[in-house]
Design a protein around this motif. Structure first.
Motif, PDB file in Angstrom:
ATOM      1  N   VAL A 269     -74.654 -18.340  -7.840  1.00 50.59           N
ATOM      2  CA  VAL A 269     -75.904 -18.578  -7.124  1.00 50.59           C
ATOM      3  C   VAL A 269     -76.740 -19.620  -7.850  1.00 50.59           C
ATOM      4  O   VAL A 269     -77.270 -20.562  -7.251  1.00 50.59           O
ATOM      5  N   ARG A 270     -76.852 -19.458  -9.167  1.00 46.97           N
ATOM      6  CA  ARG A 270     -77.657 -20.401  -9.955  1.00 46.97           C
ATOM      7  C   ARG A 270     -77.141 -21.836  -9.826  1.00 46.97           C
ATOM      8  O   ARG A 270     -77.923 -22.784  -9.636  1.00 46.97           O
ATOM      9  N   VAL A 271     -75.818 -22.002  -9.905  1.00 52.48           N
ATOM     10  CA  VAL A 271     -75.232 -23.347  -9.845  1.00 52.48           C
ATOM     11  C   VAL A 271     -75.485 -23.987  -8.484  1.00 52.48           C
ATOM     12  O   VAL A 271     -75.832 -25.173  -8.397  1.00 52.48           O
ATOM     13  N   VAL A 272     -75.323 -23.222  -7.401  1.00 50.55           N
ATOM     14  CA  VAL A 272     -75.563 -23.775  -6.067  1.00 50.55           C
ATOM     15  C   VAL A 272     -77.041 -24.131  -5.895  1.00 50.55           C
ATOM     16  O   VAL A 272     -77.380 -25.170  -5.325  1.00 50.55           O
ATOM     17  N   VAL A 273     -77.939 -23.278  -6.383  1.00 49.11           N
ATOM     18  CA  VAL A 273     -79.377 -23.572  -6.294  1.00 49.11           C
ATOM     19  C   VAL A 273     -79.703 -24.865  -7.037  1.00 49.11           C
ATOM     20  O   VAL A 273     -80.419 -25.739  -6.521  1.00 49.11           O
ATOM     21  N   CYS A 274     -79.171 -25.004  -8.245  1.00 46.87           N
ATOM     22  CA  CYS A 274     -79.424 -26.237  -9.013  1.00 46.87           C
ATOM     23  C   CYS A 274     -78.864 -27.454  -8.291  1.00 46.87           C
ATOM     24  O   CYS A 274     -79.507 -28.508  -8.224  1.00 46.87           O
ATOM     25  N   HIS A 275     -77.669 -27.302  -7.765  1.00 50.72           N
ATOM     26  CA  HIS A 275     -77.058 -28.411  -7.018  1.00 50.72           C
ATOM     27  C   HIS A 275     -77.912 -28.788  -5.810  1.00 50.72           C
ATOM     28  O   HIS A 275     -78.195 -29.960  -5.578  1.00 50.72           O
ATOM     29  N   TYR A 276     -78.337 -27.804  -5.074  1.00 55.17           N
ATOM     30  CA  TYR A 276     -79.117 -28.043  -3.844  1.00 55.17           C
ATOM     31  C   TYR A 276     -80.400 -28.811  -4.159  1.00 55.17           C
ATOM     32  O   TYR A 276     -80.717 -29.805  -3.481  1.00 55.17           O
ATOM     33  N   PHE A 277     -81.112 -28.385  -5.174  1.00 49.48           N
ATOM     34  CA  PHE A 277     -82.406 -29.009  -5.444  1.00 49.48           C
ATOM     35  C   PHE A 277     -82.289 -30.285  -6.262  1.00 49.48           C
ATOM     36  O   PHE A 277     -83.204 -31.109  -6.254  1.00 49.48           O
ATOM     37  N   THR A 278     -81.155 -30.478  -6.926  1.00 49.40           N
ATOM     38  CA  THR A 278     -80.926 -31.766  -7.584  1.00 49.40           C
ATOM     39  C   THR A 278     -80.588 -32.834  -6.560  1.00 49.40           C
ATOM     40  O   THR A 278     -81.006 -33.981  -6.668  1.00 49.40           O
ATOM     41  N   ARG A 279     -79.837 -32.435  -5.519  1.00 46.81           N
ATOM     42  CA  ARG A 279     -79.332 -33.397  -4.546  1.00 46.81           C
ATOM     43  C   ARG A 279     -80.226 -33.564  -3.327  1.00 46.81           C
ATOM     44  O   ARG A 279     -80.343 -34.662  -2.799  1.00 46.81           O
ATOM     45  N   ALA A 280     -80.842 -32.487  -2.868  1.00 49.42           N
ATOM     46  CA  ALA A 280     -81.477 -32.535  -1.553  1.00 49.42           C
ATOM     47  C   ALA A 280     -82.978 -32.728  -1.586  1.00 49.42           C
ATOM     48  O   ALA A 280     -83.569 -33.129  -0.590  1.00 49.42           O
ATOM     49  N   CYS A 281     -83.620 -32.458  -2.704  1.00 57.50           N
ATOM     50  CA  CYS A 281     -85.086 -32.530  -2.736  1.00 57.50           C
ATOM     51  C   CYS A 281     -85.542 -33.716  -3.563  1.00 57.50           C
ATOM     52  O   CYS A 281     -86.087 -33.560  -4.653  1.00 57.50           O
ATOM     53  N   THR A 282     -85.303 -34.909  -3.067  1.00 63.16           N
ATOM     54  CA  THR A 282     -85.709 -36.129  -3.764  1.00 63.16           C
ATOM     55  C   THR A 282     -86.925 -36.757  -3.107  1.00 63.16           C
ATOM     56  O   THR A 282     -87.312 -37.862  -3.449  1.00 63.16           O
ATOM     57  N   GLY A 283     -87.528 -36.094  -2.133  1.00 66.17           N
ATOM     58  CA  GLY A 283     -88.670 -36.646  -1.410  1.00 66.17           C
ATOM     59  C   GLY A 283     -89.987 -36.092  -1.911  1.00 66.17           C
ATOM     60  O   GLY A 283     -90.200 -35.909  -3.117  1.00 66.17           O
ATOM     61  N   HIS A 284     -90.873 -35.759  -0.957  1.00 63.16           N
ATOM     62  CA  HIS A 284     -92.229 -35.379  -1.339  1.00 63.16           C
ATOM     63  C   HIS A 284     -92.295 -34.022  -2.019  1.00 63.16           C
ATOM     64  O   HIS A 284     -93.306 -33.686  -2.641  1.00 63.16           O
ATOM     65  N   ASP A 285     -91.243 -33.212  -1.955  1.00 61.42           N
ATOM     66  CA  ASP A 285     -91.253 -31.893  -2.576  1.00 61.42           C
ATOM     67  C   ASP A 285     -90.661 -31.904  -3.985  1.00 61.42           C
ATOM     68  O   ASP A 285     -90.216 -30.875  -4.490  1.00 61.42           O
ATOM     69  N   TRP A 286     -90.692 -33.073  -4.631  1.00 67.99           N
ATOM     70  CA  TRP A 286     -90.023 -33.167  -5.922  1.00 67.99           C
ATOM     71  C   TRP A 286     -90.645 -32.273  -6.977  1.00 67.99           C
ATOM     72  O   TRP A 286     -89.959 -31.775  -7.874  1.00 67.99           O
ATOM     73  N   ARG A 287     -91.950 -32.017  -6.902  1.00 67.37           N
ATOM     74  CA  ARG A 287     -92.579 -31.148  -7.898  1.00 67.37           C
ATOM     75  C   ARG A 287     -92.046 -29.720  -7.785  1.00 67.37           C
ATOM     76  O   ARG A 287     -91.764 -29.063  -8.791  1.00 67.37           O
ATOM     77  N   SER A 294     -86.324 -25.933 -13.285  1.00 65.96           N
ATOM     78  CA  SER A 294     -86.705 -25.500 -14.627  1.00 65.96           C
ATOM     79  C   SER A 294     -86.407 -24.019 -14.869  1.00 65.96           C
ATOM     80  O   SER A 294     -86.067 -23.623 -15.984  1.00 65.96           O
ATOM     81  N   VAL A 295     -86.509 -23.193 -13.818  1.00 67.89           N
ATOM     82  CA  VAL A 295     -86.272 -21.759 -14.014  1.00 67.89           C
ATOM     83  C   VAL A 295     -84.820 -21.365 -13.767  1.00 67.89           C
ATOM     84  O   VAL A 295     -84.392 -20.289 -14.168  1.00 67.89           O
TER      85      VAL A 295
END
Length: 322
Positions: A269-287, A294-295
């Motif tokens: 679960v952790r690896v998929v979550v990290c992958h998802y937010f590393t790859r898919a959230c490069t827009g206005h939700d970057w913070r 980080s968590v």
């Protein structure tokens, strides 16, 4: 002090490599040399104007269909989804198009029907005569992963090519080529992992390569990501990611995590979550993406099995920091 944007990976599209590197000429097709040669000969000698490509999903049927169209000089290519247009009325409209002259300067027309096995019996019956004797400027190409469901009356009127999973040596050649074109550096261990995961299906290999790219130097993380994406729990993990992205409350997220109990490991679960937010959230939700990364960034301790406690702890940390 102004908060700096984290160095998130540029979005290539984890499921886009197989489209970006789709062969556009015969020489680029990997793993089907005999099929390519036989198909080119059939086209050059005009042996048939109706073709049937069968084989497992992801082996290159649609790619070959498009190459058939490009092989015809000045051909208009029409693609038709048999999975969503299954009825006789849909096919009659298509037959009407087949009778029309090609558009513009095009001299011929290639009609590609994907997922052809989904067509109804009445649709096939309506098409029979046109498949046997296509209009002078028209060529039919049917693609299906279930050739046995195509009526024998149609199959007997087509020149059929079966695409099997490709050999491991050819899969290695494909991956080496794509990695080089992408400008990446991947270990033999990682490529071997992807080859095993793909089971001879080129599209599976390129989708897997896109997924593990953020962890291309971390073989352990890549292996866990592929393990997590190969079972039925993947959809639920992605649902968790989407809810995290939307910022829903802790109780809602907790219910998703509880449902994952026994279906996936916390580390998967952790690896998929990290992958998802590393790859898919490069827009206005970057913070928010940076906070989530980080968590969830540190690997969970080994030996925790399918217990979801570490995931819940990470979620609690996220809400505490917010």
């Amino acid at each position: 002090m102004e908060q700096r944007r984290p160095a998130l990976s540029v979005l290539v599209g984890m499921d886009e490599l197989h489209l970006k590197h789709r062969p556009s000429q015969w020489s680029e097709v990997v793993g089907h040399p005999h099929t390519v040669k036989a198909l080119q000969t059939a086209l050059d000698q005009k042996r048939s104007r109706s073709f049937l490509f069968t084989g497992p999903p992801g082996t290159g049927k649609t790619t070959l269909a498009r190459l058939v169209a490009s092989h015809q000089n000045d051909a208009e290519c029409l693609e038709f989804d048999g999975a969503t247009h299954t009825g006789v009325d849909d096919v009659r409209k298509l037959l009407g198009l087949a009778q029309l002259s090609p558009l513009g300067r095009n001299k011929s027309k290639v009609i590609v029907i994907d997922e052809a096995h989904m067509l109804s019996k009445s649709a096939w019956n309506a098409m029979l005569k046109s498949v046997e004797e296509p209009p002078a400027s028209t060529m039919w190409v049917f693609c299906t992963s279930e050739g046995s469901k195509v009526p024998s009356s149609i199959r007997s009127r087509c020149q059929e090519f079966k695409l099997d999973p490709i050999p491991e040596s050819e899969m290695w050649r494909l991956l080496d080529s794509v990695v080089e074109k992408q400008g990446w550096s991947a270990s033999d261990g990682l490529l071997e992992l992807i080859v095993d995961h793909a089971q001879g299906i080129p599209r599976n290999a390129l989708v897997a390569l896109g997924k593990v790219e953020p962890f291309i130097s971390d073989l352990s993380a890549a292996a866990k990501l592929l393990d997590g994406s190969s079972n039925e729990s993947e959809a639920e993990i992605i649902d968790l990611c989407r809810k995290l992205s939307k910022g829903v409350n802790f109780q809602t997220l907790a219910s998703v995590v509880i449902n994952l109990q026994g279906k996936a490991t916390a580390e998967a679960v952790r690896v998929v979550v990290c992958h998802y937010f590393t790859r898919a959230c490069t827009g206005h939700d970057w913070r928010r993406a940076a906070a989530i990364l980080s968590v969830f960034g540190d690997p969970y301790p080994p030996g925790i099995g399918a217990a979801m406690h570490p995931v819940m702890v990470s979620l609690a940390r996220l809400f505490d920091e917010e």
